[in-house]
Scaffold this motif. Structure first.
Motif, mmCIF file in Angstrom:
data_model
loop_
_atom_site.group_PDB
_atom_site.id
_atom_site.type_symbol
_atom_site.label_atom_id
_atom_site.label_comp_id
_atom_site.label_asym_id
_atom_site.label_seq_id
_atom_site.Cartn_x
_atom_site.Cartn_y
_atom_site.Cartn_z
ATOM 1 N N ARG A 251 2.577 1.861 -3.393
ATOM 2 C CA ARG A 251 1.260 2.351 -4.351
ATOM 3 C C ARG A 251 1.263 3.569 -4.047
ATOM 4 O O ARG A 251 0.293 4.201 -4.660
ATOM 5 N N TYR A 252 1.393 4.206 -3.050
ATOM 6 C CA TYR A 252 0.859 5.333 -2.373
ATOM 7 C C TYR A 252 -0.294 5.620 -1.928
ATOM 8 O O TYR A 252 -1.123 6.547 -2.269
ATOM 9 N N ASP A 253 -0.991 4.333 -1.552
ATOM 10 C CA ASP A 253 -2.453 4.109 -1.073
ATOM 11 C C ASP A 253 -2.831 4.883 0.235
ATOM 12 O O ASP A 253 -3.281 6.079 0.401
ATOM 13 N N GLU A 254 -1.938 4.222 1.269
ATOM 14 C CA GLU A 254 -2.300 4.922 2.682
ATOM 15 C C GLU A 254 -1.033 5.552 3.136
ATOM 16 O O GLU A 254 -1.123 6.527 3.788
ATOM 17 N N PHE A 255 0.164 5.271 2.569
ATOM 18 C CA PHE A 255 1.293 6.026 2.910
ATOM 19 C C PHE A 255 1.969 6.123 1.568
ATOM 20 O O PHE A 255 1.640 5.692 0.611
ATOM 21 N N GLU A 256 3.077 6.873 1.604
ATOM 22 C CA GLU A 256 3.857 7.338 0.490
ATOM 23 C C GLU A 256 5.292 7.225 0.610
ATOM 24 O O GLU A 256 6.196 7.805 1.250
ATOM 25 N N MET A 257 5.778 5.867 0.322
ATOM 26 C CA MET A 257 6.950 5.416 0.425
ATOM 27 C C MET A 257 7.469 4.649 -0.748
ATOM 28 O O MET A 257 6.848 3.846 -1.322
ATOM 29 N N LYS B 199 1.089 -1.141 0.045
ATOM 30 C CA LYS B 199 -0.165 0.120 0.002
ATOM 31 C C LYS B 199 0.770 1.189 0.076
ATOM 32 O O LYS B 199 0.585 2.258 -0.559
ATOM 33 N N ALA B 200 2.152 0.993 0.753
ATOM 34 C CA ALA B 200 2.834 2.477 0.854
ATOM 35 C C ALA B 200 3.687 2.681 -0.435
ATOM 36 O O ALA B 200 3.752 3.785 -0.966
ATOM 37 N N GLY C 42 9.801 9.797 -4.007
ATOM 38 C CA GLY C 42 9.064 9.579 -5.293
ATOM 39 C C GLY C 42 8.787 8.123 -5.257
ATOM 40 O O GLY C 42 9.205 7.111 -4.970
ATOM 41 N N LYS C 43 7.333 7.922 -5.999
ATOM 42 C CA LYS C 43 6.934 6.644 -6.375
ATOM 43 C C LYS C 43 7.749 5.879 -7.304
ATOM 44 O O LYS C 43 8.336 6.536 -8.092
ATOM 45 N N PRO D 233 9.616 8.289 0.216
ATOM 46 C CA PRO D 233 9.106 9.755 0.218
ATOM 47 C C PRO D 233 9.596 10.398 -0.878
ATOM 48 O O PRO D 233 9.025 11.559 -1.118
#
Length: 168
Positions: A94-100, A91-92, A104-105, A102
């Motif tokens: 995919r940048y769904d709930e977290f953005e990891m 999920k992180a 850049g995707k 940080p």
């Protein structure tokens, strides 16, 4: 004090048993996939903040060994083996709930690799840990609490020595 030591020993043995339920033998293809597609991404994008060498381990999450991924951090388990859609790591990414990470995707192909890795099996970042060896015997009796200044119980000793090891 004695009850606390017995409780901690029992808990450690239960955790060891739970980890023992996961497969220990991985195919050459699974290991190659992990070593070529997953580990390099973890090292390049995650170890700076989520490994033993980090100045401060962010979110209490360690991704440099399997136990750290399974235990997770402040938000819960990072991976749920064979259940990619429930894994916070995915999920992180995919940048769904977290953005990891940080900065850049990651590319969609890299995210698909992680999805496949989690869905099929979860090979450890440190393949030779003692805790990843097959469980050999069940605990049939509770040992007396160790005396201060003596060695840890055999159940805990292997875990203590292996938790922070990382092959070269």
């Amino acid at each position: 004090m004695n009850r606390l030591a017995v409780l901690l020993l029992a808990l450690a043995c239960l955790v060891s048993r739970a980890e023992a339920d996961e497969p220990r033998e991985f195919t050459k293809q699974q290991l190659t996939f992990f070593e070529t597609k997953i580990r390099p991404v973890l090292v390049e994008h995650c170890f700076e903040c989520h490994a033993a060498g980090a100045k401060i381990v962010q979110g209490a999450l360690r991704v440099d060994h399997r136990a750290g991924l399974l235990r997770g951090g402040d938000s819960g388990p990072a991976i749920v083996p064979k259940q990619a859609e429930q894994s916070l790591l995915l999920k992180a990414l995919r940048y769904d709930e977290f953005e990891m990470p940080p900065k850049g995707k990651l590319a969609d192909s890299v995210i698909r690799d992680f999805e496949a890795w989690i869905a099929v099996t979860t090979v450890s970042a440190g393949r030779s840990f003692v805790s990843f060896q097959p469980f050999k015997a069940a605990v049939t009796a509770i040992a007396p609490a160790p005396v201060l200044g003596t060695a840890f119980s055999p159940c805990l000793e292997g875990r203590r020595a292996s938790n922070f090891a990382m092959p070269a």
